[in-house]
Design an enzyme around this catalytic site. Sequence first.
Site, PDB file in Angstrom:
ATOM      1  N   TYR A 145       5.416   4.268   6.240  1.00  0.00           N
ATOM      2  CA  TYR A 145       4.003   4.555   5.944  1.00  0.00           C
ATOM      3  C   TYR A 145       3.219   4.730   7.251  1.00  0.00           C
ATOM      4  O   TYR A 145       2.522   5.724   7.452  1.00  0.00           O
ATOM      5  CB  TYR A 145       3.408   3.420   5.107  1.00  0.00           C
ATOM      6  CG  TYR A 145       1.910   3.479   5.027  1.00  0.00           C
ATOM      7  CD1 TYR A 145       1.275   4.553   4.402  1.00  0.00           C
ATOM      8  CD2 TYR A 145       1.117   2.476   5.603  1.00  0.00           C
ATOM      9  CE1 TYR A 145      -0.118   4.620   4.358  1.00  0.00           C
ATOM     10  CE2 TYR A 145      -0.259   2.530   5.554  1.00  0.00           C
ATOM     11  CZ  TYR A 145      -0.874   3.613   4.925  1.00  0.00           C
ATOM     12  OH  TYR A 145      -2.238   3.678   4.896  1.00  0.00           O
ATOM     13  N   HIS A 193      -2.250  -6.649  -2.554  1.00  0.00           N
ATOM     14  CA  HIS A 193      -3.107  -7.232  -1.513  1.00  0.00           C
ATOM     15  C   HIS A 193      -3.485  -8.683  -1.809  1.00  0.00           C
ATOM     16  O   HIS A 193      -3.690  -9.068  -2.956  1.00  0.00           O
ATOM     17  CB  HIS A 193      -4.360  -6.375  -1.326  1.00  0.00           C
ATOM     18  CG  HIS A 193      -4.031  -5.009  -0.825  1.00  0.00           C
ATOM     19  ND1 HIS A 193      -4.223  -3.880  -1.576  1.00  0.00           N
ATOM     20  CD2 HIS A 193      -3.473  -4.610   0.333  1.00  0.00           C
ATOM     21  CE1 HIS A 193      -3.803  -2.837  -0.887  1.00  0.00           C
ATOM     22  NE2 HIS A 193      -3.346  -3.246   0.273  1.00  0.00           N
TER      23      HIS A 193
HETATM   24  N1  UDP Z   1       0.273 -12.041   1.327  1.00  0.00           N
HETATM   25  C1  UDP Z   1       0.808 -13.136   0.667  1.00  0.00           C
HETATM   26  N2  UDP Z   1       1.066 -13.024  -0.663  1.00  0.00           N
HETATM   27  C2  UDP Z   1       0.819 -11.893  -1.387  1.00  0.00           C
HETATM   28  C3  UDP Z   1       0.246 -10.785  -0.710  1.00  0.00           C
HETATM   29  C4  UDP Z   1      -0.004 -10.895   0.647  1.00  0.00           C
HETATM   30  O1  UDP Z   1       1.063 -14.182   1.271  1.00  0.00           O
HETATM   31  O2  UDP Z   1       1.103 -11.841  -2.584  1.00  0.00           O
HETATM   32  C5  UDP Z   1      -0.002 -12.135   2.765  1.00  0.00           C
HETATM   33  C6  UDP Z   1       0.764 -11.112   3.586  1.00  0.00           C
HETATM   34  O3  UDP Z   1       1.991 -11.650   4.002  1.00  0.00           O
HETATM   35  C7  UDP Z   1      -0.195 -10.857   4.751  1.00  0.00           C
HETATM   36  C8  UDP Z   1      -1.569 -11.112   4.167  1.00  0.00           C
HETATM   37  O4  UDP Z   1      -1.367 -11.839   2.959  1.00  0.00           O
HETATM   38  O5  UDP Z   1       0.020 -11.789   5.762  1.00  0.00           O
HETATM   39  C9  UDP Z   1      -2.319  -9.839   3.846  1.00  0.00           C
HETATM   40  O6  UDP Z   1      -1.457  -9.014   3.097  1.00  0.00           O
HETATM   41  P1  UDP Z   1      -1.969  -7.703   2.366  1.00  0.00           P
HETATM   42  O7  UDP Z   1      -0.818  -7.174   1.555  1.00  0.00           O
HETATM   43  O8  UDP Z   1      -3.240  -7.998   1.653  1.00  0.00           O
HETATM   44  O9  UDP Z   1      -2.333  -6.719   3.544  1.00  0.00           O
HETATM   45  P2  UDP Z   1      -1.445  -6.180   4.797  1.00  0.00           P
HETATM   46  O10 UDP Z   1      -1.757  -7.114   5.921  1.00  0.00           O
HETATM   47  O11 UDP Z   1      -0.019  -6.177   4.389  1.00  0.00           O
HETATM   48  O12 UDP Z   1      -2.001  -4.829   5.020  1.00  0.00           O
END
Ligand code: UDP
Length: 335
Positions: A145, A193
Amino acid sequence: MAERTYLVTGGAGYVGSHLVLALVERGDRVVVLDDLRQGHRGALPPAGAELVQADIADRRKLEEVFAAWRFEAVFHFAALSLVGESMREPLRYCAENLSNSLRLAEAAVKAGCLRFVLSSTAALFGNPKRTPIDETADLAPTSAYGESKLMVERGLSWAEGAHGLRSACLRYFNAAGADPQGRIGEDHEPETHLIPLAICAALGTRPPLTVFGAAYPTPDGTCVRDYVHVTDLADAHLRVLARLDHGSCRYNVGSGTGYSVREVIAAVERIGGRPVPHHFGERRAGDPAVLVASSQRLRDDTGWSPRLGALDEIVRTAWAWHASHPRGFDDRSKA
Ligand code: UDP
């Protein structure tokens, strides 16, 4: 003053719809090109935005759209955007995101529209060597991506010299929150998210949250991210338009403050007044420990600052949206 018209691809999606709202509110006309596979008709304002329901891969449709309107600028959001999926289907991600974006840029150039704003991503930086991440950091994506967006940024850079196409690429960190007036919000399916998943776990509309890893080298062991309010992101798009008069530009967009997963859970519990059911699980492949933006360049060049930047404000607006729309935009269309 004559009305200005803007093309917004993916304008019925999460970030795109918040920009559409901002444009319409300041009196601009908007044409939204969206196939509604991810977007929602209910995310568009009742007046001021015309929906052309089509896939941006449809070349003929693109030509029709550029023939029917004269656009001040193009805002390009429509893209495949799931990091995990991109690792399973890298060729599709690279091919679709690159070819759709560059064809759109080509159509814009042909029509004489030489201002292009790209929805880009912090995923360009992969595992950064230092934090906060500014625009001089190495571009080294760790997902297909991120790679696909980097290729699009590069293609757009070539188009400036050859065709005079000026592009602004905004590398979003973690877009979050919802319209402060509660008109629109985040409605992804699947939802991946953290903030919507934590809120919906607390509301009981989704299963308990799995925290991906608790032994990262961070103060509390969970990952740290930079959450930026989606309305502030929309404002950044408006501000870079004027900047394009000076040539192409690239900006990192974040609040500049990092919060851990545990801090996000605590904020949701504080604001929602309910526990977030959660458990700790394995790390998610490809998650860097800390991603925090420096948006100094954007602040210096455009005067942007995150007005709704505080985590509590992000969570408050997101909570209000999810609590009032337990089935997302479906509620609104059925109302
Ligand atoms: N995260 C988590 N559990 C979930 C979704 C996300 O612990 O079900 C954590 C993920 O590992 C990251 C943070 O939350 O550290 C933000 O993740 P998100 O997918 O919202 O955004 P990204 O940083 O991947 O763009």
